[in-house]
Design an enzyme around this catalytic site. Structure first.
Site, mmCIF file in Angstrom:
data_model
loop_
_atom_site.group_PDB
_atom_site.id
_atom_site.type_symbol
_atom_site.label_atom_id
_atom_site.label_comp_id
_atom_site.label_asym_id
_atom_site.label_seq_id
_atom_site.Cartn_x
_atom_site.Cartn_y
_atom_site.Cartn_z
ATOM 1 N N ASP A 44 0.702 -1.255 0.161
ATOM 2 C CA ASP A 44 -0.058 0.080 0.095
ATOM 3 C C ASP A 44 0.843 1.275 0.159
ATOM 4 O O ASP A 44 1.705 1.213 0.885
ATOM 5 C CB ASP A 44 -0.721 0.167 1.421
ATOM 6 C CG ASP A 44 -2.070 1.205 1.178
ATOM 7 O OD1 ASP A 44 -3.064 1.033 0.776
ATOM 8 O OD2 ASP A 44 -1.268 2.472 1.693
ATOM 9 N N TYR A 49 3.089 9.858 -0.254
ATOM 10 C CA TYR A 49 4.095 9.112 0.426
ATOM 11 C C TYR A 49 5.448 9.420 -0.138
ATOM 12 O O TYR A 49 6.693 9.197 0.637
ATOM 13 C CB TYR A 49 3.889 7.657 0.745
ATOM 14 C CG TYR A 49 2.640 7.364 1.290
ATOM 15 C CD1 TYR A 49 1.617 8.242 2.050
ATOM 16 C CD2 TYR A 49 2.187 6.017 1.319
ATOM 17 C CE1 TYR A 49 0.503 7.832 2.617
ATOM 18 C CE2 TYR A 49 0.970 5.699 1.824
ATOM 19 C CZ TYR A 49 0.193 6.458 2.476
ATOM 20 O OH TYR A 49 -0.836 6.178 2.976
ATOM 21 N N LYS A 78 -2.835 5.899 -4.454
ATOM 22 C CA LYS A 78 -4.027 7.024 -4.290
ATOM 23 C C LYS A 78 -3.985 8.140 -4.960
ATOM 24 O O LYS A 78 -2.782 8.704 -5.235
ATOM 25 C CB LYS A 78 -4.198 7.297 -2.447
ATOM 26 C CG LYS A 78 -4.087 5.792 -1.710
ATOM 27 C CD LYS A 78 -4.005 6.145 -0.250
ATOM 28 C CE LYS A 78 -3.711 5.011 0.498
ATOM 29 N NZ LYS A 78 -2.508 4.527 0.496
ATOM 30 N N HIS A 111 -7.519 9.396 -2.069
ATOM 31 C CA HIS A 111 -7.009 9.373 -0.546
ATOM 32 C C HIS A 111 -7.678 10.174 0.417
ATOM 33 O O HIS A 111 -7.940 9.731 1.567
ATOM 34 C CB HIS A 111 -5.718 10.134 -0.637
ATOM 35 C CG HIS A 111 -4.649 9.653 0.222
ATOM 36 N ND1 HIS A 111 -3.252 9.842 0.060
ATOM 37 C CD2 HIS A 111 -4.795 9.110 1.611
ATOM 38 C CE1 HIS A 111 -2.728 9.287 1.122
ATOM 39 N NE2 HIS A 111 -3.649 8.942 1.914
#
Length: 336
Positions: A44, A49, A78, A111
């Site tokens: 994931d 990120y 996402k 997200h």
């Protein structure tokens, strides 16, 4: 490994995945490779990120080393808050696929339900002079979802889902969708069990994924140092006497008990770790079963909304967005 079958496509989603938030690229590339070697098949990540490229490198190397194929894996990423509009969906998805070095992702999530205006040079949120984020007040979930459906039809996405949405927002999409949401990813742990939301998802054949399934002990330092949160805000589930007692009964660790507690209730978990030992520990949750009485003991730990860690108020001004998804709490999260 156990799997959940997703509605509409009947794709199999591993009930354990590797979370990668707060994992820098130079660390996560090695971590993902080791996780795949340990048997993880579900990774994931997210645009926000800033590690999709490193994850793509690790997966490509693992496949080139003859250890598996792309079809063996379930990759989630996402759509970011700065791309939360129909016109930007395909643009960001193509960018993310390029970073991941993949032709498709198995699951693509919106997200967050709110959107920010994007700095075109850095692809990060624009910030006003007063420190507030430049919020896109015209976020339209339906048009964004329709753009994602088009990407699914083109083969760029296998399955579609949401993250951090509330029931009202999800239902609005369900009522307008051709491809209904298949997965909802939310904060979920023994202190914050989200029973009503999970019941709603079950009724609509939406699989629930728990982020922060251990209470996100790794987030504590991040929020205290970066956003001036009080350390007292963060739950210590791993040290809770009930959790430790149940762990002793099974010869397991508190982390394994907390993960098993959710998986046994048909919730997918994506704990994050970069430690070899923790990666192995987190994956060893399928050789024991909690007793009904033990499940009930853990259910009693639920503290409801007061135990939400991720309210996103660290993005200054986000609560002014018309699609801010949570009830505002009056708890003071700042240090004295």
């Amino acid at each position: 490994m156990k799997y959940a079958k997703l509605s509409q496509t009947e794709d199999l989603m591993p009930t354990l995945g590797l979370g990668t938030w707060q994992a820098p690229p130079e660390v996560i590339e090695t971590t993902v490779y080791k996780a795949l070697d340990l048997g993880y098949r579900h990774i994931d990540t997210a645009f926000n990120y800033n590690n999709e490229e490193a994850i793509g490198n690790a997966i490509k190397r693992w496949i080139q080393d003859g250890k598996g194929t792309r079809k063996d894996l379930f990759i989630t990423t996402k759509l970011p808050h700065v791309g939360n509009r129909a016109a930007d969906v395909k643009r960001f998805l193509h960018l993310q696929l390029g970073r991941l070095q993949m032709d498709y992702v198995d699951l693509y999530l919106i997200h967050v339900p709110f959107g920010f205006r994007c700095d075109p040079d850095t692809l990060t949120p624009l910030v006003k002079e007063n420190g507030d984020y430049d919020i896109d007040m015209e976020t339209d979930h339906i048009s964004t979802w329709k753009a994602m459906e088009e990407c699914q039809r083109e083969g760029l996405i296998r399955n579609l889902g949401l993250s951090n949405f509330n029931e009202t927002q999800i239902l609005k999409i369900i009522n307008s969708a051709t491809i209904k949401p298949q997965v909802l990813q939310v904060e979920l742990h023994a202190y914050f069990q989200q029973l009503d939301l999970r019941k709603f998802c079950m009724e609509h054949e939406i699989v629930v994924t728990a982020y922060a399934p251990l209470g996100s002990p790794g987030a504590k330092e991040h929020f205290v140092n970066k956003y001036n949160y009080s350390p007292d805000v963060f739950p210590d589930l791993l040290g809770h006497p009930e959790v430790k007692d149940i762990a002793r009964n099974h010869g397991k660790t508190p982390a394994q008990v907390l993960l098993r507690f959710l998986v046994q209730q048909k919730v997918i978990v994506i704990p994050k770790s970069t430690s070899d030992h923790r990666l192995k520990e987190n994956s060893d949750i399928y050789d024991f079963e909690l007793l009904p009485a033990e499940i009930n003991r853990l259910k009693k730990l639920d503290k409801g909304e007061d135990s939400r860690v991720f309210n996103f108020l660290f993005w200054k001004g986000v609560e002014k967005h018309p699609e801010y998804p949570f009830k505002l709490q009056t708890v003071d999260t700042s240090k004295d």
